[in-house]
Design a protein around this motif. Structure first.
Motif, mmCIF file in Angstrom:
data_model
loop_
_atom_site.group_PDB
_atom_site.id
_atom_site.type_symbol
_atom_site.label_atom_id
_atom_site.label_comp_id
_atom_site.label_asym_id
_atom_site.label_seq_id
_atom_site.Cartn_x
_atom_site.Cartn_y
_atom_site.Cartn_z
ATOM 1 N N THR A 138 5.232 12.954 11.761
ATOM 2 C CA THR A 138 5.501 12.392 13.080
ATOM 3 C C THR A 138 4.425 12.874 14.045
ATOM 4 O OG1 THR A 138 7.890 12.451 12.664
ATOM 5 C CG2 THR A 138 7.184 12.165 14.944
ATOM 6 N N ARG A 191 9.051 17.893 6.437
ATOM 7 C CA ARG A 191 9.019 17.063 7.649
ATOM 8 C C ARG A 191 7.974 17.673 8.583
ATOM 9 N NH1 ARG A 191 15.334 17.659 8.760
ATOM 10 N NH2 ARG A 191 14.647 19.751 8.133
ATOM 11 N N GLU A 203 -0.950 7.295 6.151
ATOM 12 C CA GLU A 203 -0.315 6.097 5.580
ATOM 13 C C GLU A 203 -1.030 5.641 4.319
ATOM 14 O OE1 GLU A 203 1.781 4.074 9.515
ATOM 15 O OE2 GLU A 203 -0.224 3.416 8.917
ATOM 16 N N GLN A 250 -3.006 8.735 11.659
ATOM 17 C CA GLN A 250 -1.947 7.871 11.148
ATOM 18 C C GLN A 250 -2.428 7.041 9.960
ATOM 19 O OE1 GLN A 250 -0.670 4.820 13.872
ATOM 20 N NE2 GLN A 250 1.261 4.472 12.805
ATOM 21 N N GLY A 298 7.690 13.863 2.037
ATOM 22 C CA GLY A 298 8.120 14.135 3.389
ATOM 23 C C GLY A 298 7.626 13.065 4.343
ATOM 24 N N THR A 299 7.666 13.382 5.610
ATOM 25 C CA THR A 299 7.232 12.442 6.638
ATOM 26 C C THR A 299 6.301 13.152 7.602
ATOM 27 O OG1 THR A 299 9.118 12.984 8.053
ATOM 28 C CG2 THR A 299 9.379 11.128 6.525
ATOM 29 N N ILE A 348 2.508 7.835 2.815
ATOM 30 C CA ILE A 348 3.465 8.660 3.549
ATOM 31 C C ILE A 348 3.816 7.983 4.873
ATOM 32 C CG2 ILE A 348 3.789 10.898 4.695
ATOM 33 C CD1 ILE A 348 1.702 11.953 2.586
ATOM 34 N N ALA A 349 5.106 7.956 5.180
ATOM 35 C CA ALA A 349 5.568 7.308 6.407
ATOM 36 C C ALA A 349 5.157 8.118 7.635
ATOM 37 C CB ALA A 349 7.081 7.151 6.379
ATOM 38 N N VAL A 350 4.736 7.403 8.679
ATOM 39 C CA VAL A 350 4.309 8.038 9.920
ATOM 40 C C VAL A 350 5.054 7.409 11.094
ATOM 41 C CG1 VAL A 350 2.383 8.519 11.474
ATOM 42 C CG2 VAL A 350 2.003 8.505 8.999
ATOM 43 N N GLU A 351 5.599 8.259 11.943
ATOM 44 C CA GLU A 351 6.202 7.812 13.200
ATOM 45 C C GLU A 351 5.337 8.320 14.348
ATOM 46 O OE1 GLU A 351 10.331 8.211 15.846
ATOM 47 O OE2 GLU A 351 10.079 9.409 14.028
ATOM 48 N N ALA A 387 3.156 16.949 3.721
ATOM 49 C CA ALA A 387 4.147 15.905 3.488
ATOM 50 C C ALA A 387 4.398 15.696 1.997
ATOM 51 C CB ALA A 387 3.707 14.599 4.138
#
Length: 246
Positions: free
Chosen positions: A7, A88, A111, A107, A4-5, A115-118, A83
């Motif tokens: 944010t 999400r 990472e 963050q 997942g991601t 795992i992608a972080v916005e 995640a």
């Protein structure tokens, strides 16, 4: 399973109207929201009252002074675990995640797990709450610079004079010490000070004094957190500056 991601969303100072459109969309698309206490939960409650439907599960990790039901390490691990389940995840943080919000710490941890972080910024109380009291942090001919500091722990001397605005967050419990330290410098004991309690909440209140009087006024009025403290000549621009606290 696909990862997942995560944010990181800044909820702002506690008014859903100050949540960014991008932040709202992230909440609407989330499977789970990991929410702070200050600002974040208030925004979620306001959205619900306004009929905004959020289908996400909400996990409360809010902290109060001296009471941290989920320690920071546990929050970091929780974000990764959720995640890794392919969800999400929105980490909803009061104010802005990168202003005394440990956002970058979270963050980096997420990472590091691949795992992608916005990051979606939020309106910080350091700027928004003084505005409620009619206090600009900068003003031509009065103040050209401002400093935001956490007074959760006792602050050390901060340079500059009354034309250098100081904004103290989490500063109620250490207000007496902070006022003494700042008055000992070039600002002096007669430098104006304002405390704005519960900025966008039902208990919003402004107390105005000086570095020499503010600790006493705070005690008399039983000032409570959350509150933002503003120090400098810009305080005199507030419409509250001419009103005696009662």
């Amino acid at each position: 399973m696909t990862l997942g991601t995560v944010t990181l969303v800044g909820a702002g100072p506690g008014d859903a109207g100050l949540l960014t459109l991008r932040g709202l969309r992230a909440l609407q698309q989330a499977d789970v929201i990991v929410a702070d206490r200050l600002g974040a939960r208030a925004v979620l409650a306001q959205l619900a009252d306004e009929g905004v439907q959020l289908d996400a599960e909400v996990i409360d990790v809010g902290k109060r002074p001296g009471h941290h039901p989920v320690p920071q390490d546990g929050i970091n691990e929780l974000l990764v675990s959720l995640a890794q389940q392919g969800r999400r995840v929105v980490r909803l943080k009061g104010g802005d995640p990168f202003v005394f919000g440990r956002g970058r710490e979270e963050q980096l941890f997420v990472e590091a797990a691949g795992i992608a972080v916005e990051v979606i910024p939020g309106v910080t109380s350091a700027v928004a709450v003084p505005g409620l009291a009619g206090i600009p942090l900068t003003q031509r001919g009065i103040a050209e610079t401002f400093t935001v500091a956490s007074a959760h722990d006792q602050i050390e001397a901060l340079g500059g004079g009354r034309d250098h605005t100081v904004v103290l967050l989490m500063g109620v419990n250490t207000l007496g010490h902070s006022a003494h330290v700042l008055a000992a410098g070039s600002r002096g004991a007669d430098c104006p000070v304002a405390i704005i309690e519960d900025g966008f909440g039902a208990r919003q209140r402004v107390t105005v004094g000086t570095l020499g009087t503010i600790a006493h006024l705070s005690a008399v009025r039983q000032v409570r957190s959350p509150a933002v403290v503003v120090v400098g000549d810009v305080v005199a621009l507030s419409p509250h500056a001419g009103i005696s606290p009662s």
